[in-house]
Design a protein around this motif. Structure first.
Motif, PDB file in Angstrom:
ATOM      1  N   ARG A 212       0.812  -1.214   0.000  1.00  0.00           N
ATOM      2  CA  ARG A 212       0.000   0.000   0.000  1.00  0.00           C
ATOM      3  C   ARG A 212       0.850   1.269   0.000  1.00  0.00           C
ATOM      4  NH1 ARG A 212      -4.423  -1.159   4.656  1.00  0.00           N
ATOM      5  NH2 ARG A 212      -4.318   1.114   4.737  1.00  0.00           N
ATOM      6  N   ASP A 213       2.163   1.124   0.019  1.00  0.00           N
ATOM      7  CA  ASP A 213       3.091   2.256   0.045  1.00  0.00           C
ATOM      8  C   ASP A 213       3.811   2.293  -1.301  1.00  0.00           C
ATOM      9  OD1 ASP A 213       5.116   4.081   0.458  1.00  0.00           O
ATOM     10  OD2 ASP A 213       5.538   3.418   2.490  1.00  0.00           O
ATOM     11  N   PRO A 214       3.469   3.223  -2.207  1.00  0.00           N
ATOM     12  CA  PRO A 214       4.007   3.187  -3.574  1.00  0.00           C
ATOM     13  C   PRO A 214       5.525   3.045  -3.677  1.00  0.00           C
ATOM     14  CG  PRO A 214       2.229   4.781  -3.454  1.00  0.00           C
ATOM     15  CD  PRO A 214       2.474   4.314  -2.043  1.00  0.00           C
ATOM     16  N   PRO A 215       6.357   3.812  -2.942  1.00  0.00           N
ATOM     17  CA  PRO A 215       7.802   3.618  -3.076  1.00  0.00           C
ATOM     18  C   PRO A 215       8.262   2.224  -2.641  1.00  0.00           C
ATOM     19  CG  PRO A 215       7.320   5.725  -2.044  1.00  0.00           C
ATOM     20  CD  PRO A 215       6.043   4.959  -2.067  1.00  0.00           C
ATOM     21  N   ILE A 216       7.694   1.725  -1.539  1.00  0.00           N
ATOM     22  CA  ILE A 216       8.065   0.394  -1.067  1.00  0.00           C
ATOM     23  C   ILE A 216       7.545  -0.668  -2.023  1.00  0.00           C
ATOM     24  CG2 ILE A 216       7.915  -1.228   0.849  1.00  0.00           C
ATOM     25  CD1 ILE A 216       9.537   1.380   1.353  1.00  0.00           C
ATOM     26  N   ALA A 237      16.887   1.777  -3.135  1.00  0.00           N
ATOM     27  CA  ALA A 237      16.510   3.136  -2.765  1.00  0.00           C
ATOM     28  C   ALA A 237      16.293   3.989  -4.008  1.00  0.00           C
ATOM     29  CB  ALA A 237      17.585   3.752  -1.872  1.00  0.00           C
ATOM     30  N   ALA A 238      17.136   3.790  -5.033  1.00  0.00           N
ATOM     31  CA  ALA A 238      16.976   4.545  -6.282  1.00  0.00           C
ATOM     32  C   ALA A 238      15.656   4.194  -6.960  1.00  0.00           C
ATOM     33  CB  ALA A 238      18.157   4.248  -7.213  1.00  0.00           C
ATOM     34  N   ILE A 239      15.267   2.910  -6.943  1.00  0.00           N
ATOM     35  CA  ILE A 239      13.990   2.498  -7.528  1.00  0.00           C
ATOM     36  C   ILE A 239      12.827   3.160  -6.784  1.00  0.00           C
ATOM     37  CG2 ILE A 239      12.438   0.523  -7.788  1.00  0.00           C
ATOM     38  CD1 ILE A 239      14.983  -1.161  -8.321  1.00  0.00           C
ATOM     39  N   ALA A 246      16.468   7.015   4.421  1.00  0.00           N
ATOM     40  CA  ALA A 246      15.010   7.133   4.531  1.00  0.00           C
ATOM     41  C   ALA A 246      14.321   5.884   4.008  1.00  0.00           C
ATOM     42  CB  ALA A 246      14.523   8.369   3.772  1.00  0.00           C
ATOM     43  N   PHE A 247      14.832   5.337   2.900  1.00  0.00           N
ATOM     44  CA  PHE A 247      14.235   4.135   2.328  1.00  0.00           C
ATOM     45  C   PHE A 247      14.399   2.939   3.263  1.00  0.00           C
ATOM     46  CE2 PHE A 247      15.082   0.208  -0.097  1.00  0.00           C
ATOM     47  CZ  PHE A 247      13.809  -0.018  -0.586  1.00  0.00           C
ATOM     48  N   ALA A 248      15.608   2.765   3.812  1.00  0.00           N
ATOM     49  CA  ALA A 248      15.861   1.626   4.696  1.00  0.00           C
ATOM     50  C   ALA A 248      14.934   1.668   5.902  1.00  0.00           C
ATOM     51  CB  ALA A 248      17.318   1.639   5.149  1.00  0.00           C
ATOM     52  N   LEU A 249      14.736   2.853   6.486  1.00  0.00           N
ATOM     53  CA  LEU A 249      13.853   2.984   7.640  1.00  0.00           C
ATOM     54  C   LEU A 249      12.413   2.702   7.264  1.00  0.00           C
ATOM     55  CD1 LEU A 249      13.344   3.767  10.597  1.00  0.00           C
ATOM     56  CD2 LEU A 249      13.239   6.165   9.848  1.00  0.00           C
ATOM     57  N   ARG A 250      11.967   3.273   6.147  1.00  0.00           N
ATOM     58  CA  ARG A 250      10.570   3.116   5.728  1.00  0.00           C
ATOM     59  C   ARG A 250      10.277   1.662   5.337  1.00  0.00           C
ATOM     60  NH1 ARG A 250       7.905   7.686   1.924  1.00  0.00           N
ATOM     61  NH2 ARG A 250       6.019   6.623   1.192  1.00  0.00           N
ATOM     62  N   PHE A 251      11.233   1.008   4.670  1.00  0.00           N
ATOM     63  CA  PHE A 251      11.045  -0.381   4.276  1.00  0.00           C
ATOM     64  C   PHE A 251      10.933  -1.275   5.507  1.00  0.00           C
ATOM     65  CE2 PHE A 251      11.982  -4.568   2.738  1.00  0.00           C
ATOM     66  CZ  PHE A 251      11.567  -4.594   1.418  1.00  0.00           C
ATOM     67  N   ARG A 252      11.817  -1.065   6.470  1.00  0.00           N
ATOM     68  CA  ARG A 252      11.774  -1.877   7.678  1.00  0.00           C
ATOM     69  C   ARG A 252      10.477  -1.655   8.450  1.00  0.00           C
ATOM     70  NH1 ARG A 252      15.189  -4.716  10.959  1.00  0.00           N
ATOM     71  NH2 ARG A 252      17.038  -4.232   9.724  1.00  0.00           N
ATOM     72  N   GLN A 253      10.002  -0.414   8.492  1.00  0.00           N
ATOM     73  CA  GLN A 253       8.755  -0.123   9.198  1.00  0.00           C
ATOM     74  C   GLN A 253       7.564  -0.780   8.504  1.00  0.00           C
ATOM     75  OE1 GLN A 253       8.870   4.183   9.228  1.00  0.00           O
ATOM     76  NE2 GLN A 253       9.775   4.262  11.288  1.00  0.00           N
TER      77      GLN A 253
END
Length: 315
Positions: A212-216, A237-239, A246-253
């Motif tokens: 439900r999170d477009p970047p992830i 992160a580039a994708i 920021a990507f690593a934190l958001r992905f893990r969350q």
């Protein structure tokens, strides 16, 4: 005089380049199958206790009733509502206060259909859903004890259309009806799971919340599209169009694990499926997933499954 020749032309449309779909990939590796096994018609004051050993998926075809399952309050069900119960006892009843009878007694004469109580106020269709593939735990661990999917307006609900088709097949009794019913029930389960993802609280979805999170979701699609690629944090992160931190934190969350860890585990899920369902050699599977040696593949596989690829295949 020559007889006229009748020609029949069948047009086949081939859809190419279908985008990667993480949920479809997980379902494929989960060995999803369904068996449409039960039709219940009931009326008056009634209550039945079911004791399933697998996922039970049911839909209210007509009327209304109550669902009583462990860990949740009694839920009123209406026509078109679906529910999934994960291998635990549950009760269906005309009223929560009615004492329950063991459903096995009611279905003793016919395991596929039963009439209970007086009248036909409510009708339900249901069956068992099994997940037995290498990625089964990816879904089973995230499903709560019971899920209720509410009916949507008929004109916008694929579940309503599928329910109509399932009812027609069940009643018609034509050749191949059991296979069609099983496939329809499987499709209904997938649509119910999709609706569960779209409507549930993000905190209860685990890695499914990432869809439900477009970047992830973009990163997940890339991982699933190329499981043999040596994914790195900067590349993912580039994708996603984000900084690495920021990507690593958001992905893990969202997903519950680091991006590279998820990619490595997914690679092993794909490896397990190929070991189970293909005749490819262990070396061939290792090479197809980007491993430079059988030893490296074996060590990575053992970290996830606790056994070597050869032992997994033999078991």
């Amino acid at each position: 005089m020559d007889e006229p020749v009748c020609c029949v032309y069948i047009s086949v449309v081939i859809i190419q380049d279908v985008p990667a779909d993480p949920l479809s990939d997980v379902l494929a590796l989960s060995g999803l199958s369904a068996a449409c096994s039960v039709r219940l018609v009931a009326g008056g004051d009634w209550a039945l206790r079911f004791r399933p050993i697998a996922l039970k998926f049911n839909v209210v075809q007509r009327g209304s009733c109550w669902l009583l399952a462990d860990g949740m309050p009694a839920v009123a069900l209406q026509a078109g509502d679906c529910f999934v119960v994960k291998g635990a006892p549950f009760v269906l009843a005309s009223d929560p206060g009615v004492p329950a009878v063991d459903a096995a007694q009611v279905f003793a004469d016919s395991p596929h259909a039963a009439q209970h109580g007086s009248g036909d106020d409510v009708a339900l269709l249901g069956g068992s859903v099994t997940l037995e593939g290498p990625a089964a735990s990816e879904l089973l661990e995230l499903l709560p004890g019971a899920i209720v999917i509410r009916a949507q307006p008929h004109e916008v609900s694929p579940l309503a259309w599928l329910l109509d088709a399932l009812d027609r097949e069940w009643r018609a009794g034509q050749a191949g009806a059991r296979v069609v019913c099983n496939d329809l029930l499987r499709l209904m389960f997938v649509h119910a799971l999709r609706q569960h993802i779209d409507t549930s609280d993000v905190g209860a979805l685990g890695w499914l919340a990432g869809l439900r999170d477009p970047p992830i979701a973009a990163a997940l699609r890339s991982i699933h599209a190329a499981p043999g690629h040596a994914w790195t944090l900067p590349a993912l992160a580039a994708i996603a169009g984000m900084s690495r931190s920021a990507f690593a934190l958001r992905f893990r969350q969202s997903v519950g694990q680091a991006p590279v860890t998820y990619a490595a585990r997914w690679r092993m899920r794909v490896a397990a499926l190929r070991l189970k369902n293909t005749a490819s050699s262990v070396s061939g599977i290792a090479a197809s997933l980007g491993f430079l040696s059988d030893a490296a593949f074996g060590a990575a596989f053992r970290r996830v499954y606790g056994v070597s690829p050869g032992q997994y295949r033999r078991s």
